[in-house]
Design a protein around this motif. Structure first.
Motif, PDB file in Angstrom:
ATOM      1  N   SER A  34       0.810  -1.205   0.000  1.00 56.74           N
ATOM      2  CA  SER A  34       0.000   0.000   0.000  1.00 56.74           C
ATOM      3  C   SER A  34       0.849   1.262   0.000  1.00 56.74           C
ATOM      4  CB  SER A  34      -0.910   0.020   1.225  1.00 56.74           C
ATOM      5  OG  SER A  34      -1.823  -1.023   1.126  1.00 56.74           O
ATOM      6  N   ARG A  76      -5.279   3.751  -5.822  1.00 56.04           N
ATOM      7  CA  ARG A  76      -5.614   4.382  -4.537  1.00 56.04           C
ATOM      8  C   ARG A  76      -6.323   5.706  -4.808  1.00 56.04           C
ATOM      9  NH1 ARG A  76      -2.621   4.427   0.857  1.00 56.04           N
ATOM     10  NH2 ARG A  76      -3.552   6.153   1.988  1.00 56.04           N
ATOM     11  N   LEU A  88      -4.849  11.301   5.919  1.00 56.13           N
ATOM     12  CA  LEU A  88      -3.773  10.891   5.007  1.00 56.13           C
ATOM     13  C   LEU A  88      -3.964  11.476   3.609  1.00 56.13           C
ATOM     14  CD1 LEU A  88      -3.706   7.102   6.030  1.00 56.13           C
ATOM     15  CD2 LEU A  88      -1.991   8.818   6.603  1.00 56.13           C
ATOM     16  N   GLU A 117      -8.426   1.069  -3.881  1.00 57.65           N
ATOM     17  CA  GLU A 117      -8.110   1.142  -2.461  1.00 57.65           C
ATOM     18  C   GLU A 117      -8.313   2.584  -1.994  1.00 57.65           C
ATOM     19  OE1 GLU A 117      -4.197   1.809  -1.334  1.00 57.65           O
ATOM     20  OE2 GLU A 117      -4.298   0.735   0.563  1.00 57.65           O
ATOM     21  N   HIS A 119      -8.019   5.011   1.979  1.00 52.43           N
ATOM     22  CA  HIS A 119      -7.800   5.028   3.436  1.00 52.43           C
ATOM     23  C   HIS A 119      -8.362   6.359   3.925  1.00 52.43           C
ATOM     24  CE1 HIS A 119      -6.144   4.777   7.371  1.00 52.43           C
ATOM     25  NE2 HIS A 119      -5.366   3.742   7.106  1.00 52.43           N
ATOM     26  N   SER A 122      -6.259   7.670   9.698  1.00 51.94           N
ATOM     27  CA  SER A 122      -6.137   6.777  10.843  1.00 51.94           C
ATOM     28  C   SER A 122      -6.879   7.338  12.055  1.00 51.94           C
ATOM     29  CB  SER A 122      -4.659   6.587  11.171  1.00 51.94           C
ATOM     30  OG  SER A 122      -4.513   5.527  12.062  1.00 51.94           O
ATOM     31  N   GLY A 123      -7.677   6.472  12.674  1.00 56.15           N
ATOM     32  CA  GLY A 123      -8.480   6.923  13.809  1.00 56.15           C
ATOM     33  C   GLY A 123      -9.705   7.671  13.318  1.00 56.15           C
ATOM     34  N   GLY A 159      -7.630   1.251   6.407  1.00 60.25           N
ATOM     35  CA  GLY A 159      -7.680   1.126   7.868  1.00 60.25           C
ATOM     36  C   GLY A 159      -8.462   2.270   8.469  1.00 60.25           C
ATOM     37  N   GLY A 160      -7.997   2.726   9.625  1.00 59.91           N
ATOM     38  CA  GLY A 160      -8.642   3.860  10.276  1.00 59.91           C
ATOM     39  C   GLY A 160      -9.481   3.473  11.477  1.00 59.91           C
ATOM     40  N   PHE A 161      -9.746   2.174  11.644  1.00 59.18           N
ATOM     41  CA  PHE A 161     -10.698   1.716  12.666  1.00 59.18           C
ATOM     42  C   PHE A 161     -10.138   1.834  14.078  1.00 59.18           C
ATOM     43  CE2 PHE A 161     -10.728  -0.767   8.788  1.00 59.18           C
ATOM     44  CZ  PHE A 161     -11.996  -0.502   8.318  1.00 59.18           C
ATOM     45  N   GLU A 194      -7.481  -3.069   5.931  1.00 60.80           N
ATOM     46  CA  GLU A 194      -6.088  -3.054   6.399  1.00 60.80           C
ATOM     47  C   GLU A 194      -6.012  -2.461   7.802  1.00 60.80           C
ATOM     48  OE1 GLU A 194      -3.576  -0.901   3.668  1.00 60.80           O
ATOM     49  OE2 GLU A 194      -4.771  -1.508   1.966  1.00 60.80           O
ATOM     50  N   PRO A 195      -6.688  -3.049   8.783  1.00 57.17           N
ATOM     51  CA  PRO A 195      -6.691  -2.437  10.111  1.00 57.17           C
ATOM     52  C   PRO A 195      -5.321  -2.487  10.768  1.00 57.17           C
ATOM     53  CG  PRO A 195      -7.689  -4.610  10.193  1.00 57.17           C
ATOM     54  CD  PRO A 195      -7.416  -4.325   8.751  1.00 57.17           C
ATOM     55  N   GLY A 196      -4.931  -1.397  11.362  1.00 56.63           N
ATOM     56  CA  GLY A 196      -3.670  -1.341  12.103  1.00 56.63           C
ATOM     57  C   GLY A 196      -3.953  -1.004  13.548  1.00 56.63           C
ATOM     58  N   ARG A 197      -4.338   0.250  13.784  1.00 60.72           N
ATOM     59  CA  ARG A 197      -4.544   0.695  15.168  1.00 60.72           C
ATOM     60  C   ARG A 197      -5.646  -0.088  15.879  1.00 60.72           C
ATOM     61  NH1 ARG A 197      -4.899   5.487  16.947  1.00 60.72           N
ATOM     62  NH2 ARG A 197      -3.838   6.527  15.251  1.00 60.72           N
ATOM     63  N   TYR A 305       1.077   3.689  16.845  1.00 65.00           N
ATOM     64  CA  TYR A 305       1.896   4.813  16.382  1.00 65.00           C
ATOM     65  C   TYR A 305       2.481   5.597  17.555  1.00 65.00           C
ATOM     66  CZ  TYR A 305      -0.893   3.494  12.386  1.00 65.00           C
ATOM     67  OH  TYR A 305      -1.512   2.748  11.409  1.00 65.00           O
TER      68      TYR A 305
HETATM   69  C1  LIG Z   1      -1.976   2.096   3.430  1.00 65.87           C
HETATM   70  C2  LIG Z   1      -2.266   1.904   4.864  1.00 65.87           C
HETATM   71  N1  LIG Z   1      -3.039   0.867   5.234  1.00 65.87           N
HETATM   72  C3  LIG Z   1      -3.351   0.650   6.524  1.00 65.87           C
HETATM   73  C4  LIG Z   1      -2.864   1.478   7.507  1.00 65.87           C
HETATM   74  C5  LIG Z   1      -3.277   1.213   8.925  1.00 65.87           C
HETATM   75  O1  LIG Z   1      -4.151   2.220   9.294  1.00 65.87           O
HETATM   76  P1  LIG Z   1      -4.862   2.252  10.718  1.00 65.87           P
HETATM   77  O2  LIG Z   1      -3.789   2.043  11.734  1.00 65.87           O
HETATM   78  O3  LIG Z   1      -5.484   3.583  10.788  1.00 65.87           O
HETATM   79  O4  LIG Z   1      -5.869   1.158  10.750  1.00 65.87           O
HETATM   80  C6  LIG Z   1      -2.065   2.585   7.173  1.00 65.87           C
HETATM   81  C7  LIG Z   1      -1.584   3.494   8.198  1.00 65.87           C
HETATM   82  O5  LIG Z   1      -1.075   4.560   7.954  1.00 65.87           O
HETATM   83  C8  LIG Z   1      -1.759   2.805   5.812  1.00 65.87           C
HETATM   84  O6  LIG Z   1      -1.016   3.840   5.428  1.00 65.87           O
END
Ligand SMILES: Cc1ncc(COP(=O)(O)O)c(C=O)c1O
Length: 334
Positions: A34, A76, A88, A117, A119, A122-123, A159-161, A194-197, A305
């Protein structure tokens, strides 16, 4: 990024989806890149066969054409709306008017664009940006068909969740509704997230130790052993204000380490990070009880983060901060 994390989210989404839209995480055996601007070496690695690069510029498209012409691409899109802690969109995502030129360029280079795709940042604070981005993605699917490209079949909602249940379920509800409204006609659609946080945020608690103190009339000023150049870089990077910490006294009157001991008297307090930089200030005007060196200030929800964005500035090495794994067994109460 596709992991069990993604699969869990996909399952949560799936549990509320209409039967027209099916998400089958187990089938997803690919690696998404990504990063919109990939290093040429990343596109040329041996594992690149499974790589699904994303793009939002002609330059990147040209790089992919040269280094990995057989890859399956995702376009994207800049989300039409953003309301997130860390937007972002100023850096990533094609504008609406750039979609046709990008798709035409991919077509002329015989590159296979399999989906879209986005995004929303985030958050995410509210669900509407997901809905408008899903609607915009559908327009790109339709545009691709109009231009004579093969039918797109992947929608990556990024992501963003946040892990907070109420917001998360609002988001899921809106996303499911938007998928039904805009994509129910797409029979073989694969939806990726693509969940991260979502997974990292609440998993880590930061315990900081008070290493210095100054009293100026009513004001109490404390120095702690982590700060804005370490795990709390969000203060400088995004102007985030941290919530008041939990106070843990080193010794209470019974000789125990105590948490949240009821303190009647509090003082307006400032909390500084350890470095020589005055911007390394964590809290101002926070009401805290009288504290001493060796007491603790504890900050929950510090997993996303935080330490990963810290530095070595001023000799304070963020990566040297110890991480303790705390495990509790509900059956033994330990
Ligand atoms: C392309 C992409 N995918 C997924 C994520 C994860 O995002 P989040 O942590 O907001 O879920 C990020 C975080 O910057 C990202 O840049």
């Amino acid at each position: 990024m596709l992991s069990s994390a993604t699969q869990i989210l996909a399952c949560l989404l799936h549990s509320q989806l209409s039967e027209q839209v099916s998400i089958v995480p187990a089938r997803l055996k690919l690696t998404l890149s990504s990063h919109l601007v990939s290093l040429q070496t990343a596109l040329s690695t041996p594992t690149r066969a499974r790589l699904r690069p994303t793009f939002d510029s002609l330059c990147e498209l040209d790089k992919i054409r040269r280094c990995h012409p057989k890859s399956k691409l995702l376009l994207r899109l800049k989300p039409p709306k953003e309301d997130a802690q860390f937007p972002l969109g100023s850096k990533f995502g094609a504008l609406k008017e750039e979609v046709i030129p990008l798709l035409r360029a991919a077509q002329e280079s015989s590159l296979d664009v399999i989906g879209v795709e986005f995004h929303v940042g985030s958050g995410a604070r509210n669900p509407e940006p997901y809905r408008s981005a899903i609607a915009a993605a559908k327009q790109v699917f339709d545009t691709a068909l109009t231009l004579g490209l093969p039918r797109m079949h992947v929608l990556d909602i990024g992501g963003g969740f946040k892990a907070c249940t109420r917001i998360f379920y609002d988001l899921v509800h809106t996303i499911n509704g938007a998928l039904r409204d805009f994509f129910s006609g797409e029979s073989d659609l694969t939806v990726i997230a693509e969940p991260g946080r979502f997974f990292a945020e609440t998993s880590f608690t930061l315990a900081t130790n008070i290493i210095g103190k100054r009293v100026r009339n009513d004001l109490r000023e404390y120095w702690i052993d982590d700060g804005a150049f370490g795990s709390m870089n969000c203060i400088l990077n995004s102007g985030e204000t941290l919530p008041a910490p939990i106070v843990v006294k080193y010794w209470n009157k019974h000789g125990d380490l105590t948490c949240n001991e009821e303190e009647v008297i509090t003082y307006p307090s400032t909390v500084f990070g350890p470095t020589c930089d005055a911007s390394d200030t964590i809290l101002r005007g926070c009401q805290l009880p009288e504290l001493q060196v060796h007491d603790w200030l504890v900050f929950p929800n510090m997993g996303a983060y935080r330490a990963s964005c810290g530095s070595n500035f001023n000799g304070f090495n963020t990566s040297a901060i110890p991480t303790h794994l705390v495990y509790s067994n509900p059956t033994t109460n330990i």
